[in-house]
Design a protein around this motif. Sequence first.
Motif, PDB file in Angstrom:
ATOM      1  N   GLU A 169       0.983  -1.400   0.120  1.00  0.00           N
ATOM      2  CA  GLU A 169      -0.072   0.101  -0.076  1.00  0.00           C
ATOM      3  C   GLU A 169       1.125   1.172   0.016  1.00  0.00           C
ATOM      4  OE1 GLU A 169      -2.925  -0.045   3.221  1.00  0.00           O
ATOM      5  OE2 GLU A 169      -3.691  -1.966   2.517  1.00  0.00           O
TER       6      GLU A 169
ATOM      7  N   GLU B 110       2.384   1.820  -3.289  1.00  0.00           N
ATOM      8  CA  GLU B 110       1.578   2.387  -4.819  1.00  0.00           C
ATOM      9  C   GLU B 110       1.664   3.581  -4.174  1.00  0.00           C
ATOM     10  OE1 GLU B 110      -3.428   1.303  -4.417  1.00  0.00           O
ATOM     11  OE2 GLU B 110      -2.273  -0.291  -5.055  1.00  0.00           O
ATOM     12  N   GLN B 111       0.870   4.155  -3.245  1.00  0.00           N
ATOM     13  CA  GLN B 111       0.895   5.326  -2.424  1.00  0.00           C
ATOM     14  C   GLN B 111       1.810   6.392  -3.016  1.00  0.00           C
ATOM     15  OE1 GLN B 111      -1.495   6.003  -1.753  1.00  0.00           O
ATOM     16  NE2 GLN B 111      -1.157   8.766  -2.075  1.00  0.00           N
TER      17      GLN B 111
ATOM     18  N   SER C 111      -3.758   0.643  -9.849  1.00  0.00           N
ATOM     19  CA  SER C 111      -3.253  -0.389  -8.745  1.00  0.00           C
ATOM     20  C   SER C 111      -2.176  -0.485  -9.067  1.00  0.00           C
ATOM     21  CB  SER C 111      -4.221  -1.600  -8.842  1.00  0.00           C
ATOM     22  OG  SER C 111      -4.207  -2.242  -7.682  1.00  0.00           O
TER      23      SER C 111
END
Length: 926
Positions: free
Chosen positions: A270, A273-274, A287
Amino acid sequence: MLGLKTLGKKLFGTVNDRKVKGYQKTVEAVNALEGQISALSDDALRGQTDKLRARIEAGESLDAVLPEAFATVREAARRTLGMRPFDVQIIGGAVLHGGNISEMKTGEGKTLVATMPVYLNALTGKGVHVVTVNDYLARRDADWMGKIYTFLGLTVGVIVPGIDDDARRAAYACDITYGTNNEYGFDYLRDNNKYQLEDMVQRGHHFAIVDEVDSILIDEARTPLIISGPAEDQTELYLAIDKIIPRLDESHYEVDEKQRSTTLTEEGNEAVEQLLLEDGILPEGQSLYDPASVSQVHHVNQALRAHKLFQRDKDYIVKAGKIILIDEFTGRMMEGRRLSEGLHQAIEAKEGVKIMPENVTLASITFQNYFRLYEKLAGMTGTALTEHEEFASIYGLDVIEVPTNQPVARVDDDDLVFRTGAEKFKAIVEAIEDGQSRGQPILVGTTSIEKSELLAAELRKHGIPHNVLNARYHEQEAEIIAEAGRPGAVTIATNMAGRGTDIQLGGNVEMEVQKRLAAEPEADPVALRKAIEDSHREAKEKALAAGGLWVIGTERHESRRIDNQLRGRSGRQGDPGRSTFYLSLQDDLMRIFGSERIDGMLQRLGLEEGEAIVHPWVNKAIEKAQGKVEARNFDIRKNLLKFDDVMNDQRKAIFGQRREIMDADDLAETVRDMRHDVIEALVATHIPKRAYADQWETETLEAEITAVTGLELPVRDWAAEEGVDDETILERILEAADSAAEEKEAAVDAQAGEGTMRQIEKGMLLQLLDRRWREHLVMLDHLRAVIGFRGYAQKDPLNEYKREAFELFQALLTGLRRDVTRELGRIRPLTPEEQAERQRMIEEYQAAMQAQAEAAAARAAAGLASEAQAVNQASGDGALLEAEVPLVAAEERDPARPETWGKVGRNEACPCGSGKKYKHCHGRVA
């Protein structure tokens, strides 16, 4: 009470003892011939080669002539080198000739041992390859042992980097060829990318003896040799992703040092990805789990490995703006070796050096599969017994431990285990101080450059003179090791401990003589040698009195062999010696294998700071841990080999096919068969057997036939005829295609000369086969990267890989047939207009070359004139030999006519308009 196993060993000896005893008859047969052979004159001894060759050509086996061949080499060695092989060296030679691994302790003369089986097998005329671990040893051994071979009338070649194909071909054509494992492997790959048989350099794989066989066939077995070409440059992506890794914390990833792997946690995925979205690396709305993100995920994983698993000065060094890998087993720099799949680029981004573009694989092979090409393979080393199972199962090689000429007098101390690294290093420095004060030569083995330099800094603080040998000082390796046996000498070595160069107590006489002669060429070699021998004799006595060479290990390696290699530097040829390993619970091996439990126990036992635990049980526990690591590494290599064997079978088929194509004079039948296969497959696809006529896809078939053969055939009209079936249509298409090919061949040969079409077919077949094979290698790499996931579906990844690799290989062959048919279908003779245009271009090119040559001659003449002018002026003579070259305005110069340019400054832009400076263009000296 003795156990049955121990009792059996005492009564009958070990399995190894019985094998060695079996070679005693060979030794006796060789010794029985010594008087007869030593009585021969030099010419008669040289004549032995022709006599033995004739016997072999007459059908006698190599085993039958072995005693005479070995006795001949023994006498030649005595006359040329002043060295007479011992009986145990005869045993070592016989072990090698039998296609086994000869384990002989350091200093037992393995280099000389190899000369006997090399000579014997070279008598067949098929060539013998001697494989060394580095170029220095290849040159040294070819020059040193080459004196024996050339004395006996054999030819010797050496393969080193930088020589051209002609020199390589000549070296391989010799009776005996020395070279490194890398050179042999790359030559094999390059040969199988050549387009003519006469361009190939190797002439087969008859017999090879691999020096330091454990290093080459085990330590380097996991790394394939790859010939590659450049891929798309992704420098910006590497740099962008590299900036993300330092922004992660320990909760975002897991590091498994045992498996040498890193993985992102769910939280880490996560976070990454950010960060990728913030930095614009991932498009908005995409994504990390999307199929389109596979490239970004791959690069993130490689960057994570680069940062968390690869350490500077341990796994690699930065030298001259490049990342150079370090061999974990020998500590040597691996120049030119790069990590694949973008990992090397990730390390380059991490260290801020220039990022070299990724490469795509053009050809590859592992050392395991390369060395299994040889009809007979043998090896020698000081440490192979611990890996005997791997040698037997992968290479079919038996390991035989050859006894030493003199009993080993080295004392091997129990390991000393300290709680912390600081305590350990303090104890090591104290031990070195003690040994040096007594005049004892000391060799200290470390596992990384970083640790060797840390220890060197400690020794400098204590004023202890020393030499450091690691990848940074690789060039001085032989020289540093040759001096390591002097009284009081302290040498720190990183995992290499002087392989290939003996540590002789008192110093290496031969190296010192060569060094002094290079510095004083006018010196008398005989007098110089005597003086050096006298001084070394005295130094040796001092070193012996102090206890011989003391080997100090600063930690245990994960492989027992590496520790044994270090330990084996001491106690050569019956010399006294000592070895001690200093360990701490913070060492990698101890830390990975449960040091916390041991640490708690030691604290409870009340172990004081600076105290060490010493007990044979500790040694056994550590050896068990090492055995576990070795077993795991063996399983990894065995598993890798199973996968590589699939590719290897396909590689052999493709390389064999290439060779047949190159060897063939006429490929017309092969090309016709390919064409027929393609057409038959198309017809079978679009007009299936037992299908009704209204189910035939004749329009698609007609289009496909045109695309593949270049012929516009009325397939639809044929299909509309009464009573026509699939076989009739197939016959008509084949007949039309064959007829068109014959007409094309006649036209091309008439225009370009007889046999032109045959040459075109051969060249095209090889080019298209290579292109398809390269694409296939990439596909197999991708398949191998993901096949492990099949395990989650309860499927065996290896069986799945075999099945899919076979299907891909079938697709390669089908695609090749189609490519060849299509490309040959497009070939046509030139029209008269095209021929005229081609002739005009050739004439224009020749005229331009002629004008350039004339201009160069004029410039050269002008240059001579200005030189003469300068000479005249310097001598005070005002008369000029030639008129001065005038200055011409830029607008008056005609770019196409250099004679209008006048005088042009060397650093001016060239008037021809190329954009280069005049000195680099038309002003360049011809």
